[in-house]
Design an enzyme around this catalytic site. Structure first.
Site, PDB file in Angstrom:
ATOM      1  N   ASP A  48       0.884  -1.156   0.000  1.00 42.07           N
ATOM      2  CA  ASP A  48       0.000   0.000   0.000  1.00 42.07           C
ATOM      3  C   ASP A  48       0.927   1.212   0.000  1.00 42.07           C
ATOM      4  OD1 ASP A  48      -1.058   2.331   1.363  1.00 42.07           O
ATOM      5  OD2 ASP A  48      -2.717   1.128   2.089  1.00 42.07           O
ATOM      6  N   GLU A 139     -12.246   4.505   6.617  1.00 41.32           N
ATOM      7  CA  GLU A 139     -11.761   4.414   7.986  1.00 41.32           C
ATOM      8  C   GLU A 139     -11.871   5.791   8.627  1.00 41.32           C
ATOM      9  OE1 GLU A 139      -7.226   4.270   8.069  1.00 41.32           O
ATOM     10  OE2 GLU A 139      -7.633   3.610   6.026  1.00 41.32           O
TER      11      GLU A 139
END
Length: 175
Positions: A48, A139
């Site tokens: 990521d 998130e």
């Protein structure tokens, strides 16, 4: 807090199954996930990356990474300035490039749709082609309120993912 984590995990699985047509299967032999023109075996190493990491992903490829999930956008005004280089580097290293958008829409379906449009235009602008995976990174942080109820939250996430799918990308929920 544990209840919220379990809910988000279940929501992620349901959203992925509903929007990508993935069916649950018994774990027997390693499964293969299809992406663009290549595939990666299940449980393969990937990375990521965002603007905090280098645009050169060759060290990750040498370490065994088979894919790179690159942050392409956030909200409706931020585009990762290194995304083009990170996607190009992933391709040059024979890694599958994928993208993600950091959501700030909380539980607003209308804002989720605007963010999806921005994520899609950002993905195209940085060289992530339709047919690639484009995830909604949902998130807490940067103003995203994850405590606005499960139904409004699920509806907003699904609205985002439907826009992504309609644009020809493969939607994922990344949480």
């Amino acid at each position: 807090m544990l209840f919220k984590k379990k809910f988000i995990t279940k929501l992620a699985c349901v959203a992925i199954f509903l929007t990508t047509g993935i069916a649950a299967v018994k774990a027997q032999a390693p499964q293969t996930v299809q992406a663009s023109t290549t595939s990666v075996a299940a449980r393969s190493l990937g990375i990521d990356v965002a603007s905090y990491q280098s645009a050169d992903l060759s060290a990750h490829a040498r370490s065994g990474a088979k894919f790179a999930v690159v942050k392409v956008s956030e909200g409706t005004s931020y585009r990762n300035p290194k995304a083009s280089g990170q996607i190009a580097s992933a391709r040059s290293q024979n890694m599958i490039p994928m993208g993600y958008h950091f959501a700030t829409f909380s539980a607003s379906t209308s804002v989720a749709k605007r963010e999806a449009n921005y994520a899609i235009s950002s993905a195209k602008a940085v060289g992530l082609n339709p047919g690639s995976y484009l995830a909604c990174d949902y998130e807490s942080g940067d103003g995203n309120n994850i405590n606005m109820g499960k139904n409004p939250t699920a509806n907003a996430i699904i609205a985002f993912m439907k826009k992504v799918k309609a644009a020809g990308y493969k939607p994922l929920l990344y949480a």
